[in-house]
Design an enzyme around this catalytic site. Structure first.
Site, short mmCIF file in Angstrom:
data_model
loop_
_atom_site.label_atom_id
_atom_site.label_comp_id
_atom_site.label_asym_id
_atom_site.label_seq_id
_atom_site.Cartn_x
_atom_site.Cartn_y
_atom_site.Cartn_z
N ASP A 195 51.26 27.38 46.79
CA ASP A 195 49.94 27.39 47.40
C ASP A 195 49.92 26.53 48.67
O ASP A 195 48.98 26.59 49.45
CB ASP A 195 48.94 26.77 46.40
N LYS A 203 46.14 37.59 40.39
CA LYS A 203 47.42 37.05 40.88
C LYS A 203 48.55 37.47 39.93
O LYS A 203 49.63 37.88 40.37
CB LYS A 203 47.33 35.52 41.02
N GLN A 261 45.01 26.48 39.89
CA GLN A 261 43.78 27.08 40.41
C GLN A 261 42.72 26.00 40.63
O GLN A 261 42.46 25.18 39.76
CB GLN A 261 43.28 28.16 39.44
#
Ligand code: GUN
Length: 292
Positions: free
Chosen positions: A127, A60, A104
């Site tokens: 996200d 990422k 994450q």
């Protein structure tokens, strides 16, 4: 728009996530350059030593930099306390130079994930995983859409796969993929008729065989076989299972590519598109905050 189409040995269109990701990264980069190269920052929070999570996060960062963004990684040990994880997220939330934040998942078992995610404001939740972001998706309000299901929609759009009036099945009901995928497919811009199947679906083969589009997001290695697929159907593989250090998807690619009309490779399908959409969301976060 994908220009040149590759096909599998069986003739199915290969839905090339690497190509579309690279096009998306290039487009984001030119948008940032055209705006005078403002510093748009994606920050990640990674807790513990899970090796795959470290690889995902480093990919990422790499792609964010290729897109002309800056990225910042906050890594905490597996022993970090709830208060330490929350403090790290709160600092990024307060930092005006950070536009998007990704925590994450999964977090270590002793951490209350919901409490951590709830600290993210809608604008920085690139996200799209907080209850407010998901609620906004249900209500059709502006906000970030979870990256994996958004990446699937981008693949369908880019390859001009008709969804309007079509039957789609989403296999899996996670908040990360299955449920937002259902909302995107049933929403007015896709207009599909959607079934959500899961472990307790008793007639899985029949449900899948009725479908024009199969999105497999169950995390069950090669569960979608040739028997599940109607000739010409589109089959999208979101599953990731590690077997002997190899990544295996939810779709038995070799068998299914001979029947499907279009199929994602694994790897190289939905994974790269997840990152592309994270960067799209980060650019949008910068717009929402007025940085671009
Ligand atoms: N873990 C596996 N996939 C994802 C993702 O898309 N976002 C986050 N935050 N964690 C993940």
């Amino acid at each position: 728009m994908i220009s040149e189409v590759k096909r599998t040995p069986g003739g199915a269109i290969l839905l090339d996530g690497i190509k579309l990701r690279d096009e998306t990264v290039a487009k984001i980069k030119s948008t940032i350059v055209a705006a005078g190269s403002p510093k748009i920052c994606l920050a990640t929070v990674l807790v513990g030593d899970d090796a795959p999570s470290h690889i995902y996060v480093s990919n990422k960062h790499k792609k964010a930099q290729e897109a002309g963004m800056v990225s910042r990684g906050v890594n905490l040990p597996a022993t970090a306390t709830q208060a330490q994880v929350e403090q790290a997220v709160a600092e990024l939330v307060a930092d005006k130079s950070v536009h998007g934040i990704l925590v994450q998942l999964p977090l270590p078992k002793h951490i209350d994930t919901e409490a951590v995610l709830s600290l993210l404001p809608v604008e920085k939740d690139v996200d799209g995983l907080t209850e407010r972001s998901l609620g906004r998706l249900v209500r059709g309000l502006k906000g970030h859409v979870p990256c994996t299901p958004l990446g699937v929609m981008r693949l369908l759009q880019s390859y001009k796969i008709e969804t309007k009036g079509k039957r789609a099945v989403v296999i899996g009901r996670s908040a990360l993929v299955g449920l937002p995928q259902m909302l995107l497919l049933v929403g007015r811009s896709a207009d599909a008729t959607v079934t959500v199947a899961h472990k307790s679906t008793s007639d899985m083969i029949e449900v899948c065989r009725e479908s024009d589009i199969i999105i497999a997001a169950a995390g069950a290695a090669r569960m979608v076989t040739a028997a599940h697929v109607k000739p010409g159907a589109t089959v999208i593989d979101v599953g990731v299972t590690r077997i002997d250090n190899k990544i295996v998807g939810d779709v038995d690619f070799e068998a299914v590519q001979a029947i499907a009309g279009a199929i994602t490779p694994m790897p190289g399908g939905t994974g790269p598109m997840t990152i592309a959409c994270l960067l799209e969301n980060t650019l949008e976060a910068a717009r929402m905050i007025g940085a671009i």
